[in-house]
Write an enzyme that holds these catalytic residues in place. Structure first.
Site, PDB file in Angstrom:
ATOM      1  N   GLY A   1      -4.712 -10.999  -5.506  1.00  0.00           N
ATOM      2  CA  GLY A   1      -5.253 -10.053  -6.479  1.00  0.00           C
ATOM      3  C   GLY A   1      -6.740 -10.083  -6.740  1.00  0.00           C
TER       4      GLY A   1
ATOM      5  CB  CYS B   1      -7.777  17.774  12.826  1.00  0.00           C
ATOM      6  SG  CYS B   1      -6.322  16.854  12.287  1.00  0.00           S
TER       7      CYS B   1
ATOM      8  CE1 TYR C   1      -3.967  -5.995   2.233  1.00  0.00           C
ATOM      9  CE2 TYR C   1      -5.912  -6.469   0.906  1.00  0.00           C
ATOM     10  CZ  TYR C   1      -4.596  -6.729   1.242  1.00  0.00           C
ATOM     11  OH  TYR C   1      -3.909  -7.730   0.592  1.00  0.00           O
TER      12      TYR C   1
HETATM   13  N1  LLP Z   1       0.963 -11.466  -2.426  1.00  0.00           N
HETATM   14  C1  LLP Z   1       1.697 -10.339  -2.462  1.00  0.00           C
HETATM   15  C2  LLP Z   1       3.130 -10.441  -2.794  1.00  0.00           C
HETATM   16  C3  LLP Z   1       1.102  -9.094  -2.184  1.00  0.00           C
HETATM   17  O1  LLP Z   1       1.850  -7.992  -2.217  1.00  0.00           O
HETATM   18  C4  LLP Z   1      -0.274  -9.046  -1.863  1.00  0.00           C
HETATM   19  C5  LLP Z   1      -0.926  -7.754  -1.569  1.00  0.00           C
HETATM   20  C6  LLP Z   1      -1.007 -10.249  -1.829  1.00  0.00           C
HETATM   21  C7  LLP Z   1      -0.358 -11.450  -2.124  1.00  0.00           C
HETATM   22  C8  LLP Z   1      -2.475 -10.304  -1.482  1.00  0.00           C
HETATM   23  O2  LLP Z   1      -3.275  -9.684  -2.443  1.00  0.00           O
HETATM   24  P1  LLP Z   1      -4.888  -9.719  -2.355  1.00  0.00           P
HETATM   25  O3  LLP Z   1      -5.328 -11.144  -2.620  1.00  0.00           O
HETATM   26  O4  LLP Z   1      -5.281  -9.266  -1.026  1.00  0.00           O
HETATM   27  O5  LLP Z   1      -5.310  -8.785  -3.440  1.00  0.00           O
HETATM   28  N2  LLP Z   1      -3.983  -1.874   1.108  1.00  0.00           N
HETATM   29  C9  LLP Z   1      -4.551  -2.208  -0.184  1.00  0.00           C
HETATM   30  C10 LLP Z   1      -4.141  -3.592  -0.636  1.00  0.00           C
HETATM   31  C11 LLP Z   1      -2.630  -3.752  -0.823  1.00  0.00           C
HETATM   32  C12 LLP Z   1      -2.243  -5.156  -1.200  1.00  0.00           C
HETATM   33  C13 LLP Z   1      -0.769  -5.315  -1.334  1.00  0.00           C
HETATM   34  N3  LLP Z   1      -0.306  -6.638  -1.628  1.00  0.00           N
HETATM   35  C14 LLP Z   1      -6.071  -2.072  -0.120  1.00  0.00           C
HETATM   36  O6  LLP Z   1      -6.623  -1.685   0.902  1.00  0.00           O
HETATM   37  O7  LLP Z   1      -6.741  -2.320  -1.138  1.00  0.00           O
END
Ligand code: LLP
Length: 412
Positions: free
Chosen positions: A236, A340, A369
Site C-alpha cells: 500500500g 486507435c 504496474y
Molecule cells: N498485497 C495484496 C494482497 C495486494 O492486493 C497488493 C496490490 C499488494 C500486496 C501490493 O501493494 P503495493 O505495495 O504495490 O501498493 N495496478 C495498480 C495497483 C494494484 C495493486 C493491487 N494489489 C496500479 O497501477 O496502481
C-alpha cells in the site's frame, strides 16, 4: 515523516544506447534502485523473511531473482505469479499465496505445496483448504484469513480494497467461524490475520484503525486452540510520481506497528510491491511526430497505453522527460500513444516544447504496474525489458515478435 525518494539515476547516454540497440518502447530497470527499495524495508523491519514482495508489481524473472538474492519472501496473488516466483529460483517456503479471490483449485494447489502461508478470503476458499488439508502429506500448512476492516485508505477508488463495500476478505464478524473451521481441520494450522487496505496510499493513518480491528479479533481468538501468531499488513505505501510528492517510508509504518503491538508477541509480515519496484523503472519511447491540435500541441510516441496504462486507467501523472535535454516551459504539450483510441495518453500538460520527432522520452517510475499491465491490443508486440547494474545492461525479456502475437491460435 517523509523523506526524499531514491530515484533511478540512469545515465541518458545509456538509455540512448539501449534504445539504439533494442528499439523502443523499452522498459529499463535499475537493479541498484531495486536493491535500495529492498534495503529500505529490511532496515525498517529487520528480518528479510517478513518482507514478502508483491510479485504482481513487476514479475520479470530477472527482477524477481535479483530481489530474491536479498533473502526476502514473495507474495503471489495467483498460481501464475507463484509459478513465476518458482521459475525465478525462489523456494516454495518463501512464497505466500495471497488473499486475493481464488478458485477452489488454486487454494487446493496452494495447500498441497509447501508454501510459507496461504491467505484465504472467502468461505469457498476455507472449504477448499479444509478439503485439501485432509489429504496433505507432511507438516500442517500455515493458513491465514484476510479481513475487510472497513477502512477507507484514501487511494484512487479502483485501488481501495479495505472498505466495507470491497469485494475482498471477510467481514470481522465472520472471522471467528472461519478461524474455528481452520483450527479444527486436519493438515492446517491457522496462524495469521491479514488485510490489504489499498495501493498508492498517501498517508499511514489508515493502518492505525485497521490494525486495531485485527487486534480486537486477535483478542477474541486468544482462548481458542489456535491463537493468532502473526499479522499480515499487505502492501500500500504510495510513492512520489509527480513533483512535490513524497514516498511513504517503511520505517514510519514499522513505528506505528510497534507502538500498536507493544505487549503482544505477534510477528508482522508486509507485502510491499510499488514501494520496492516503482522508482527502478523507466519506459523509453521515441517521438514519432508532433501535431498542433487547435492550439493544443501533442507529441505522438511509439509507446502508449498498451505499453504503460497507468495514466489511462488512473490518471496517474508520471514524470516524462527528454532523455537528452532539459524540460522547457511554461507552455505544455500532451504526450500521446500511437493506438486507435483518443484516450491513449502517457501524460498531459508536459513541458516538452523543445522535443522534436525522433527524440527519446523517458517515462519515470514505471517499475511497478508497468510491463505487467501491458497488452497486445492493436496487435502490438509488447516491449523489451532491460536490467541495468554496475556491470552494464542485459536483456531480461526480448521484445515480442509478430509471431508471438498469434502463438497458440489455430487458423481454419
Ligand atoms: N498485497 C495484496 C494482497 C495486494 O492486493 C497488493 C496490490 C499488494 C500486496 C501490493 O501493494 P503495493 O505495495 O504495490 O501498493 N495496478 C495498480 C495497483 C494494484 C495493486 C493491487 N494489489 C496500479 O497501477 O496502481
Amino acid at each position: 515523516m517523509l523523506t526524499v525518494r531514491t530515484h533511478t539515476s540512469l545515465d541518458p547516454d545509456l538509455l540512448a544506447e539501449i534504445a539504439r540497440d533494442q528499439g523502443t518502447p523499452t522498459y529499463v530497470y535499475d537493479g541498484r534502485v531495486l536493491d535500495a527499495g529492498v534495503h529500505r524495508w529490511v532496515d525498517a523491519v529487520g528480518d528479510p523473511a517478513r518482507i514478502c514482495y508483491a510479485v504482481k508489481a513487476n514479475y520479470n524473472l530477472g527482477v524477481l531473482s535479483r530481489l530474491a538474492s536479498h533473502g526476502i519472501g514473495f507474495e503471489a496473488s495467483t498460481i501464475g505469479e507463484m509459478a513465476r516466483a518458482l521459475a525465478a529460483g525462489v523456494s516454495e517456503s518463501r512464497v505466500v499465496l495471497g488473499g486475493v479471490p481464488k478458485s477452489s483449485e488454486a487454494v487446493e494447489e496452494g495447500i498441497r505445496r509447501d508454501l510459507d502461508l496461504v491467505v484465504l478470503q472467502a468461505s469457498h476458499e476455507v472449504e477448499a483448504a479444509v478439503r485439501a488439508g485432509a489429504s496433505r502429506a507432511g507438516p500442517p500448512a500455515k493458513v491465514g484469513l484476510r479481513v475487510r476492516p472497513g477502512i477507507r485508505a484514501g487511494a484512487h477508488p479502483s485501488l481501495e480494497t479495505g472498505r466495507a463495500d470491497a469485494k475482498f476478505g471477510f467481514d470481522p464478524s465472520e472471522i471467528r467461524d472461519a478461524w474455528m473451521a481452520l483450527a479444527a481441520a486436519d493438515g492446517l494450522q491457522p496462524t495469521t490475520l491479514a488485510f490489504h487496505l489499498g495501493s498508492g496510499l498517501d498517508s499511514l493513518r489508515p493502518y492505525e484503525g485497521a490494525i486495531d480491528v485485527l487486534l480486537h479479533l486477535v483478542e477474541d481468538l486468544t482462548s481458542t486452540r489456535a491463537p493468532v501468531r502473526e499479522l499480515d499488513l499487505g502492501g500500500g505505501l504510495g510513492v512520489a510520481y509527480d513533483e512535490g510528492e513524497m514516498d511513504l517510508e517503511p520505517a514510519d509504518l514499522v513505528r506505528i506497528v510497534e507502538d500498536r503491538l507493544a505487549g503482544t508477541d505477534l510477528t508482522v509480515r508486509y507485502e510491499p510491491g510499488r514501494s520496492i519496484a516503482a522508482h527502478a523503472g523507466t519506459l523509453v519511447t521515441r517521438v514519432l511526430y508532433r501535431r498542433e491540435r487547435d492550439g493544443h500541441p501533442a507529441l505522438i510516441c511509439d509507446g502508449g497505453f498498451t505499453d504503460f496504462g497507468r495514466f489511462a486507467l488512473y490518471g496517474a501523472e508520471h514524470g516524462i522527460e527528454p532523455v537528452t535535454g532539459e524540460l522547457e516551459g511554461p507552455a505544455t504539450v500532451e504526450v500521446l500513444g500511437p493506438t486507435c483510441e483518443s484516450g491513449d495518453k502517457l501524460g498531459t500538460g508536459r513541458r516538452l516544447h523543445g522535443v522534436r520527432p525522433g527524440d527519446l522520452l523517458a517515462v519515470r517510475d514505471v517499475g511497478a504496474y508497468g510491463f505487467v499491465m501491458a497488452s497486445n491490443y492493436n496487435a502490438r508486440p509488447r516491449p523489451a525489458e532491460i536490467l541495468v547494474d554496475d556491470s552494464g545492461w542485459r536483456v531480461v525479456r526480448v521484445r515480442e515478435a509478430l509471431e508471438d502475437l498469434w502463438r497458440g491460435e489455430i487458423a481454419g
